[in-house]
Design an enzyme around this catalytic site. Structure first.
Site, PDB file in Angstrom:
ATOM      1  N   ASP A 130       0.800  -1.155   0.110  1.00  0.00           N
ATOM      2  CA  ASP A 130       0.027   0.003  -0.015  1.00  0.00           C
ATOM      3  C   ASP A 130       0.745   1.147   0.088  1.00  0.00           C
ATOM      4  OD1 ASP A 130      -2.685   1.297   2.188  1.00  0.00           O
ATOM      5  OD2 ASP A 130      -2.523   1.575   0.028  1.00  0.00           O
ATOM      6  N   ASP A 170      -3.435  -2.722  -2.211  1.00  0.00           N
ATOM      7  CA  ASP A 170      -4.633  -1.915  -2.245  1.00  0.00           C
ATOM      8  C   ASP A 170      -4.453  -1.346  -3.442  1.00  0.00           C
ATOM      9  OD1 ASP A 170      -5.363   0.987  -0.227  1.00  0.00           O
ATOM     10  OD2 ASP A 170      -6.762  -0.578  -1.220  1.00  0.00           O
TER      11      ASP A 170
HETATM   12  C1  LIG Z   1      10.097   3.999  -2.036  1.00  0.00           C
HETATM   13  C2  LIG Z   1       9.376   3.008  -1.603  1.00  0.00           C
HETATM   14  C3  LIG Z   1       8.664   3.280  -0.199  1.00  0.00           C
HETATM   15  N1  LIG Z   1       9.391   2.742   1.065  1.00  0.00           N
HETATM   16  C4  LIG Z   1       8.815   2.962   2.296  1.00  0.00           C
HETATM   17  N2  LIG Z   1       7.778   3.760   2.424  1.00  0.00           N
HETATM   18  C5  LIG Z   1       7.046   4.299   1.242  1.00  0.00           C
HETATM   19  C6  LIG Z   1       7.618   4.225  -0.001  1.00  0.00           C
HETATM   20  N3  LIG Z   1       6.967   4.657  -0.900  1.00  0.00           N
HETATM   21  C7  LIG Z   1       5.974   5.115  -0.412  1.00  0.00           C
HETATM   22  N4  LIG Z   1       6.075   5.137   1.199  1.00  0.00           N
HETATM   23  C8  LIG Z   1       5.259   5.560   2.326  1.00  0.00           C
HETATM   24  O1  LIG Z   1       3.875   4.942   1.914  1.00  0.00           O
HETATM   25  C9  LIG Z   1       2.958   5.869   1.992  1.00  0.00           C
HETATM   26  C10 LIG Z   1       2.266   6.256   0.521  1.00  0.00           C
HETATM   27  C11 LIG Z   1       1.139   5.686   0.001  1.00  0.00           C
HETATM   28  C12 LIG Z   1       0.802   5.894  -1.272  1.00  0.00           C
HETATM   29  N5  LIG Z   1      -0.522   5.686  -1.366  1.00  0.00           N
HETATM   30  C13 LIG Z   1      -1.380   6.417  -2.269  1.00  0.00           C
HETATM   31  O2  LIG Z   1      -0.891   7.246  -2.814  1.00  0.00           O
HETATM   32  C14 LIG Z   1      -2.656   6.150  -2.169  1.00  0.00           C
HETATM   33  C15 LIG Z   1      -3.646   7.376  -2.781  1.00  0.00           C
HETATM   34  C16 LIG Z   1      -4.899   7.079  -2.702  1.00  0.00           C
HETATM   35  C17 LIG Z   1      -5.791   8.191  -3.530  1.00  0.00           C
HETATM   36  C18 LIG Z   1      -5.401   9.547  -3.411  1.00  0.00           C
HETATM   37  C19 LIG Z   1      -6.176  10.254  -4.242  1.00  0.00           C
HETATM   38  C20 LIG Z   1      -7.274   9.935  -5.014  1.00  0.00           C
HETATM   39  F1  LIG Z   1      -8.083  10.872  -5.708  1.00  0.00           F
HETATM   40  C21 LIG Z   1      -7.603   8.669  -4.966  1.00  0.00           C
HETATM   41  C22 LIG Z   1      -6.837   7.806  -4.265  1.00  0.00           C
HETATM   42  C23 LIG Z   1      -5.718   5.989  -2.070  1.00  0.00           C
HETATM   43  C24 LIG Z   1      -4.775   5.137  -1.472  1.00  0.00           C
HETATM   44  O3  LIG Z   1      -5.314   4.001  -0.809  1.00  0.00           O
HETATM   45  C25 LIG Z   1      -3.496   5.144  -1.599  1.00  0.00           C
HETATM   46  O4  LIG Z   1      -2.742   4.198  -0.910  1.00  0.00           O
HETATM   47  C26 LIG Z   1       3.485   6.883   2.498  1.00  0.00           C
HETATM   48  O5  LIG Z   1       3.470   6.713   4.228  1.00  0.00           O
HETATM   49  C27 LIG Z   1       5.046   7.030   1.873  1.00  0.00           C
HETATM   50  O6  LIG Z   1       5.799   7.779   3.014  1.00  0.00           O
HETATM   51 MG   LIG Z   2      -4.218   2.577  -0.400  1.00  0.00          MG
END
Ligand SMILES: CCc1ncnc2c1ncn2[C@@H]1O[C@H](/C=C/CNC(=O)c2cc(-c3ccc(F)cc3)cc(O)c2O)[C@@H](O)[C@H]1O
Ligand SMILES: [Mg+2]
Length: 214
Positions: free
Chosen positions: A141, A169
């Site tokens: 996720d 997810d």
């Molecule tokens: C380098 C690898 C790596 N290593 C370690 N931690 C990492 C990482 N890359 C990322 N992180 C952390 O993970 C989390 C990011 C999660 C990213 N998730 C979505 O973008 C997302 C968006 C929507 C949505 C947004 C807008 C809309 F309009 C519709 C839907 C809905 C959802 O459920 C979603 O999960 C943050 O804590 C990052 O710091």
């Molecule tokens: Mg998500």
């Protein structure tokens, strides 16, 4: 200046959820994010599918990529059998600190190993760091572009066994098309889509469950 959204979520949890009561932490975050401020937690609808898959898998070792505020960390950890462990990786130190306090408020810190750093750096270190053999369940996720490279990295590092379950997810919204194509077309995976809704909204989204065949 002012606070961040994760801090506002944490403050609501600390004010409204009962310490040591994981369910009250989960419902406090869902209440805040459905009524006050949307946030990218897996949410209550997809959360029920996540719960069912954790229960059916009965995992000893779980990996979560992308902790954020710790919502799904708490959802998973509360369902683990005694002795089972959840390793969750979060690269943003601010989010990791918030998640740590959310997990502590739920009383689940003993079941959770929260690692701060990039998954691409930490995954190759897991066997050494935590004397882990294989993961029984991986909840993916984090950034959607990282789903596929990190899945390949898990394979290369020998962290998956025949029967390991990957649960991803957002395979519809925002989507992870390259990941989806890979798990649905690779002979090494048996993949299944669970249709649901984007957290706190009436927009389609879903989870993809993919069993590694070894
Ligand atoms: C380098 C690898 C790596 N290593 C370690 N931690 C990492 C990482 N890359 C990322 N992180 C952390 O993970 C989390 C990011 C999660 C990213 N998730 C979505 O973008 C997302 C968006 C929507 C949505 C947004 C807008 C809309 F309009 C519709 C839907 C809905 C959802 O459920 C979603 O999960 C943050 O804590 C990052 O710091
Ligand atoms: Mg998500």
């Amino acid at each position: 200046t002012g606070t961040t959204r994760p801090i506002r979520i944490l403050q609501f949890v600390q004010r409204c959820a009962k310490h040591g009561d994981a369910l009250s932490v989960i419902s406090a975050i869902d209440s805040f994010c459905s009524k006050v401020e949307w946030a990218m937690n897996v949410g209550d609808k997809k959360g029920e599918i996540l719960d069912a898959i954790v229960l059916e898998t009965r995992p000893r070792w779980v990996l979560e990529l992308g902790t954020y505020c710790g919502y799904s960390t708490v959802r998973i950890a509360r369902l683990l059998p005694p002795g089972a462990r959840l390793v969750t990786i979060e690269m943003n130190p601010h989010y990791a600190q918030v998640a740590k306090e959310v997990i502590q408020h739920a009383g689940l810190e003993a079941q959770v190993e929260l690692l701060v750093g990039s998954s691409s750096i930490l995954i190759p270190q897991l066997k050494k760091k935590l004397d882990i053999e294989k993961f029984d369940l991986v909840f993916i996720d984090h950034w959607k572009i990282s789903y596929l490279p990190d899945t390949k990295l898990l394979e290369e590092c020998g962290l998956l066994r025949a029967g390991s379950v990957l649960l991803a997810d957002n395979v519809v919204c925002p989507g992870a098309p390259d990941y989806l194509h890979y798990v649905r077309n690779s002979p090494q995976y048996q993949s299944q889509y669970y249709q649901s809704y984007l957290e706190y909204l009436q927009v389609e989204d879903g989870l993809e469950k993919s069993i590694f065949l070894g």
